[in-house]
Design a protein around this motif. Sequence first.
Motif, PDB file in Angstrom:
ATOM      1  N   THR A 275       0.831  -1.210   0.000  1.00 29.67           N
ATOM      2  CA  THR A 275       0.000   0.000   0.000  1.00 29.67           C
ATOM      3  C   THR A 275       0.862   1.256   0.000  1.00 29.67           C
ATOM      4  N   ALA A 276       1.858   1.282   0.874  1.00 27.23           N
ATOM      5  CA  ALA A 276       2.733   2.461   0.947  1.00 27.23           C
ATOM      6  C   ALA A 276       3.487   2.671  -0.354  1.00 27.23           C
ATOM      7  N   ALA A 277       3.992   1.594  -0.940  1.00 26.69           N
ATOM      8  CA  ALA A 277       4.740   1.722  -2.192  1.00 26.69           C
ATOM      9  C   ALA A 277       3.839   2.214  -3.320  1.00 26.69           C
ATOM     10  N   THR A 278       2.606   1.729  -3.338  1.00 19.52           N
ATOM     11  CA  THR A 278       1.667   2.154  -4.377  1.00 19.52           C
ATOM     12  C   THR A 278       1.313   3.627  -4.214  1.00 19.52           C
ATOM     13  N   GLU A 279       1.077   4.036  -2.979  1.00 18.38           N
ATOM     14  CA  GLU A 279       0.719   5.439  -2.733  1.00 18.38           C
ATOM     15  C   GLU A 279       1.877   6.376  -3.072  1.00 18.38           C
ATOM     16  N   GLU A 280       3.107   5.933  -2.845  1.00 20.84           N
ATOM     17  CA  GLU A 280       4.263   6.781  -3.143  1.00 20.84           C
ATOM     18  C   GLU A 280       4.744   6.621  -4.578  1.00 20.84           C
ATOM     19  N   GLY A 281       4.117   5.711  -5.324  1.00 23.89           N
ATOM     20  CA  GLY A 281       4.494   5.541  -6.718  1.00 23.89           C
ATOM     21  C   GLY A 281       5.787   4.789  -6.932  1.00 23.89           C
ATOM     22  N   SER A 282       6.226   4.002  -5.949  1.00 21.70           N
ATOM     23  CA  SER A 282       7.476   3.256  -6.090  1.00 21.70           C
ATOM     24  C   SER A 282       7.191   1.897  -6.734  1.00 21.70           C
ATOM     25  N   ARG A 283       7.377   1.839  -8.037  1.00 18.98           N
ATOM     26  CA  ARG A 283       7.084   0.604  -8.759  1.00 18.98           C
ATOM     27  C   ARG A 283       8.004  -0.526  -8.325  1.00 18.98           C
ATOM     28  N   THR A 284       9.256  -0.200  -8.022  1.00  9.29           N
ATOM     29  CA  THR A 284      10.217  -1.236  -7.635  1.00  9.29           C
ATOM     30  C   THR A 284       9.833  -1.874  -6.305  1.00  9.29           C
ATOM     31  N   VAL A 285       9.589  -1.053  -5.298  1.00  4.82           N
ATOM     32  CA  VAL A 285       9.256  -1.601  -3.985  1.00  4.82           C
ATOM     33  C   VAL A 285       7.898  -2.293  -4.032  1.00  4.82           C
TER      34      VAL A 285
END
Length: 942
Positions: A592-602
């Motif tokens: 969820t956090a990675a998606t919200e921050e736009g971090s495709r890698t994480v």
Amino acid sequence: MTALDGALSAAEAGMGASLLLEGGIGTGKSHLVRAALRTARSRGFGTVSARARPGERSRAHGVLHQIRDQLLCLLGKAWPQDDPDDGDAEAAGMHRLITAATAGSPLLIAIDDLQWTDTPSLRWLGYLTARLEGLPVFLLATLGVDRPGPAGEGAGQQGAESPAGIASFFHRRAVLQGLNSDSVGYLLSSFTGELADPGLVHACRTATGGNPLLLQALLRELRRTGLAPGVVSADRVAGLGPVEIAETLLTRLDGGSPEAGAVLDAVSVVAPAASGPLVARLAGIGDGEAADLLYRLVHWGILTEDQDGFGFAQPLVMASFRARMPPSERARLHAEAARALYANSAPRERITAHLLSAAPLGERWALRLLVDAADAALAGGALARARVCLERGLAECGPEEEPGLLRRLGHIELADGPEPAVARLRRTVGLIQGGTEHRAMALLDLAQAAAMTGDVPEALRIVEEEAGELERSGAPKELRAGFRAVRGLLELLEGRGARPRPSCAPASSFPAQLSEVARCPWVRRAEAAAQAMGAQWSGTQRAEAVQQARLALGEPVTTVNDHALMRLGLVLVLARSGAVEEALEHGAALLTAATEEGSRTVAALARAVLAECAFRAGRLTESLEAAQGVLERGPEPAGREWLGSGTARGWLGSALYESGDLDQAQRVLLEAGLESAVPAVTLPGLLFHRGRLQVALGRVGPGLADLEECGRLLLHRGWTNPALWPWRSEAALAHARLGDEDTGRRLVQQELALAREFGAPHAVGIALRAAGLLGPGEERAAVLAESAQLLREAGAALDEARVLRDLGRELMRTRKTRQAREHLRTAAALAEKCGAHVLVQELRQDMVEAGARPRRDTEIGPASLTPAERRTALLAAEGLTNKEIAGRLYVTRRTVEMHLSRVYRKLSISDRRALSLAADDERLAPAACLHLPEHEAAESCA
């Protein structure tokens, strides 16, 4: 053209006619005059014409003399030399010439750009319009909105001798509007040679307002750039700005408003909300002069005004003025606009927009606004904008801020993919001068990015070199401790030696030392992670592994990229130690956090971890979707797999096989050359999955070879704990199938001893299953029952179903049929819940052999829906499109289509209308919302 034709007919009938064409610059007034002249000549008219020019307004009788000279030429006469230079006398003489010229044919008199006509000529036109009746004359004139301003000759004239006054004398007045969509489409089709796309027609009309001058300039620009018809898109049109448009407008405006160019340049920079004072400041003129010019430009149809300020009437004109400005001038204007807006406390977003295009200001407030804008962009997942803001901030920062900005840029690159992040962070480290801590943090980021590519040796080399430098330079004790912990973690991954503990924790006194220095959260996290992973991979201290993993995961982070790989590794520590539900929660939170921050890698790495956790819990559909998401939506390094894809591939293959998609499972796991394409650290897991698949397909020899190679690689790295990969149990069963039960029993005993030493119920249960299958006949049932109990405690539903089947078959062998049927039924229910279709079919056959009536086929009806199918069906029933559902659930559209086709089959329906009815009567009510990111779970259960 209808009005022109009517006026020509009236002149032919000797009735006299006058027509005034009004419109802005480029609306086609001059084009219509030329067309009228051609038509008149073809109908036998005599024609004379004149065109006024802005620079000739001060030349008395200029237009009149143009007409007079052509009339004399038409009649073959000369103007009397002694004719008095008197306005009334000259007007009377002109009237006699016109009367003579119409003796044999009607006459067309055309005057273009009436607004620039000199006063004596206007006076003569007033004289002529009053005497047209009874003459076979058609007077045609055009009047532009770009009329003279309040300065200069004729200022303030509003009477009969002004253009506006003369205009009122015409019989008919026509205001020219922009071309409609059909006309624009016709011109575009003529240009491209094929039927114009409606979207392109709309884009061209929007950009030009249907103005013929602008549209022709746009088509010439398209031809100049060499765009083929198929390449011309609506988006491309919006970005074109033919410089000739700005130059044409400035040429026409120069006579009336010399400062108009500076004003239009200023508006093009600050539009669409350009205020008068701001434009005056950028143009370098007074507020009053700017207000007058803006008023006239609005009146001329070049600009528009609303409550927010001034803007261009046509986007193409704004793009043209921007294109004509040298980059340095444009940057200067943006910088001046940013200063002015900041001084007036304008919205931060508007100031930042100018800062991004401005020359460096050297102001602290500029850097602060750019960094704040980058933070806001990151929070919204707009990585590209965040990158632009931080790169622009580098031009404003001083030496003390530069390392921090460079490191943040590295984090953004990491969000797009580990390989570009490695390149960026290498440059970052090279640019940091001094500042031990800044350099150290950047090196840790670089090491993490390198590890994510799968190059663990390089990551370890980076950390080892810096750790040595920190020790030599006498760096702060806490920083050195943090680097030792990270080095120990990488040593575990790389398999340096077979120590029971990583190098960062060599003695029992180490924790006491850490408590004195570990004040920084990242250091505490790294030390706890080293303890947790060392305890697990050594296979001796399960309780310590879980405790340290929880402590490490509880440490705060600034962004999702902060030690993301370390935190995801800790999630796997929990899952492999038996806390799989807790691991699923942490993994979902990280996703969820990675998606919200736009971090495709994480996000991709989190999905890879969730794929393993879900598989261990027997949630095959969730595991399948997570693994597919890594391969379909994660970074795509050129030429080889990266850490996320190499990890996810194995779980995807196993989930596909267990779900019944054997062909796709083989394509995923048996691809040629796969061993050399995946990172070395993920190869043991891939070989484990591939070996299991090959054995299940009957290729026992190749499967056993894969499993033994998996074991060899694991032992080489010192990874002895069967909770990671229970390769010995799988290899033991393969040996038994090949007739070598002694080797199989030896492997099982080794694995069971290791599993019991670590104490994870799942690992012990797996080893006990193999021990039961290969053990003495009188002990098998008891051992298998113990295995089933441990797997139930571990929440490993799929493995529990498998061992219950084994137990049922063993009870059948000993003729305990009733008990066998109970275990087989329980196993079938578990397998159906997991979505393990291969195992379900095997169990149904076993139940038939046991004399039991198979349960009703739960492949039909609402009860047969998997959690993922149920979620997809509920969203489809709400009216969401497949694309919207895919975005909501973080899956591909193909996965959505697959789920919906299964839903339709299981519910015996054919469309979404029937699906909505099924939802209305609560047949689709979800039993539970499984481990989705928090916002998804809320929406699915709504």
